[in-house]
Design a protein around this motif. Structure first.
Motif, short mmCIF file in Angstrom:
data_model
loop_
_atom_site.label_atom_id
_atom_site.label_comp_id
_atom_site.label_asym_id
_atom_site.label_seq_id
_atom_site.Cartn_x
_atom_site.Cartn_y
_atom_site.Cartn_z
N SER A 91 -19.22 7.50 -1.74
CA SER A 91 -19.38 7.02 -3.15
C SER A 91 -18.68 8.07 -4.13
CB SER A 91 -20.72 6.80 -3.35
OG SER A 91 -21.18 6.39 -4.57
N ARG A 136 -25.17 5.35 -3.10
CA ARG A 136 -24.53 4.81 -4.31
C ARG A 136 -25.04 6.03 -5.29
NH1 ARG A 136 -24.52 -1.60 -4.01
NH2 ARG A 136 -22.72 -1.84 -2.59
N ASP A 343 -14.59 2.32 -2.09
CA ASP A 343 -14.86 2.73 -3.19
C ASP A 343 -13.71 3.09 -4.22
OD1 ASP A 343 -16.71 2.78 -5.16
OD2 ASP A 343 -17.16 4.87 -4.92
#
Length: 380
Positions: A91, A136, A343
């Motif tokens: 992330s 996240r 991501d």
């Protein structure tokens, strides 16, 4: 030792030599080699006493590559970042200066590892979390949202934590002993939690929103036949107005798989299906482009240099609907698999993803049959 789901990533065995005669044990076993990987298949011993064996490695690694979003060309070869063999769910921080991952340990615990993109310096935050897989950043970069499974309590507990990115202090946002909790993410203003829940009895996966101040909840999307909470995932758009959803439903007798990619307003509304099973050859993972106009997702490549073998590829589709196109094939090896997370860096160029990889090697052990009173260490 292994990851949840049965993927062996660590642990070793020791090798011993045991003399036998007439089918009976003679003496006691003697240690000849420590730390042999557990996934071992003996191939045989030659007349000169060399022992050949195959070793299977299974690992999950985070890789980063640079991609031209317009042409789909890879501008750099995918590079392994953390090299733990047990990291996943990369992330990017909202400002793009850090990359965070989940690192799993053999005892089932986990760690958040944060890497400074510029300096390469790494730090571990909260090194003793229960098993977790979804990670996240909050939109303001101050917190992490993680989904955990704590098997060391009775009954086992599932929870969603908000963890301070500086101090590691935890706050429980959700917890349950009856339903499985999956991917979770905060709204742009931090007041709303979006999360996935799965009822083990009904096999229904649900995407919900929860007002963290009032506790009020609302169902946004539901899907039947979800046999694993990780088969229903989502990503919040950069402007916070839409959720992109990927789902895998499984019907039994006969077995039928249903793959879907769709979007739904973050406040609630009618879902819009972008792709369905006949266009998806595998369960996709998904990410928004930084401008919010398109979605990246994983799917099998149609062709590899005229070879019909499948390989994972990254595709792009307009968020408001349209034709999907293949961008690139960042999979580093033929026997790898783009795993659970995709991501995009805020610069729109760098792509982070986790890859589950099989690797096979053949080793040889020599000089272990004792010619003297004590055996020698195995050599490779």
């Amino acid at each position: 030792q292994g990851l949840p789901g049965g993927f062996s990533i660590s642990g070793t065995w020791d090798a011993y030599l045991l003399p036998v005669a007439g089918g009976k044990r003679q003496g006691t076993p003697e240690l000849i080699k420590r730390d042999i990987p557990t996934k071992i298949r003996p191939k045989g011993i030659t007349r000169d006493g060399t022992f050949y064996y195959a070793v299977e490695f299974r690992s999950i690694e985070t890789l980063v590559t640079e991609m031209d979003m317009q042409t789909g060309d890879l501008m750099s070869k995918p590079q392994t970042v953390f090299q733990t063999g047990a990291d996943q769910s990369p992330s990017w921080a909202p400002d793009g200066k850090h990359l965070a991952i989940c690192v799993h340990h053999p005892d089932g615990s986990g760690t958040i590892r944060i890497r400074n993109v510029k300096t390469g310096k790494e730090q571990d935050l909260d090194p003793d979390l229960p098993c977790f897989w979804s990670l996240r950043w909050s939109p303001d970069g101050q917190f992490f949202i993680v989904s955990i499974f704590d098997k060391d309590v009775s009954p086992p507990r599932e929870a969603i934590y908000r963890i301070n990115a500086q101090s590691g202090e935890r706050e429980t946002l959700m917890e349950s002993e009856s339903v499985a909790l999956g991917a979770a993410q905060l709204s742009r203003d931090g007041r709303t939690l979006y999360y996935v829940a799965r009822n083990p009895r009904s096999l229904k996966g649900i995407l919900l929103k929860k007002d963290l101040e009032t506790g009020q909840e609302k169902e946004l999307y539901g899907m039947e036949g979800v046999r694993n909470v990780q088969y229903l995932t989502f990503a919040l758009s950069p402007d916070g107005k839409q959720l992109a959803i990927t789902g895998l439903g499984i019907e039994m007798a006969p077995v039928k798989l249903t793959h879907r990619i769709l979007t739904v307003p973050s406040g609630g509304g009618k879902p819009r299906e972008l792709l369905k099973s006949d266009e998806l050859k595998q369960y996709p993972v998904i990410a928004w482009t930084p401008d919010g106009k398109s979605l990246l997702f994983t799917n099998s490549s149609r062709v590899i240099d005229s070879n019909p073998e499948r390989i994972n590829a990254v595709w792009l589709i307009p968020a408001d609907g349209g034709e999907a196109k293949e961008l690139c094939r960042p999979q580093p090896t033929l026997w790898g698999l783009l795993w659970r997370t995709l991501d995009v860096h805020p610069d729109g160029k760098h792509l982070a993803f986790d890859c589950f990889e099989y690797r096979h090697e053949v080793w040889a052990m020599t000089d272990f049959i004792p010619l003297a009173s004590s055996p020698k260490d195995g050599q490779h």
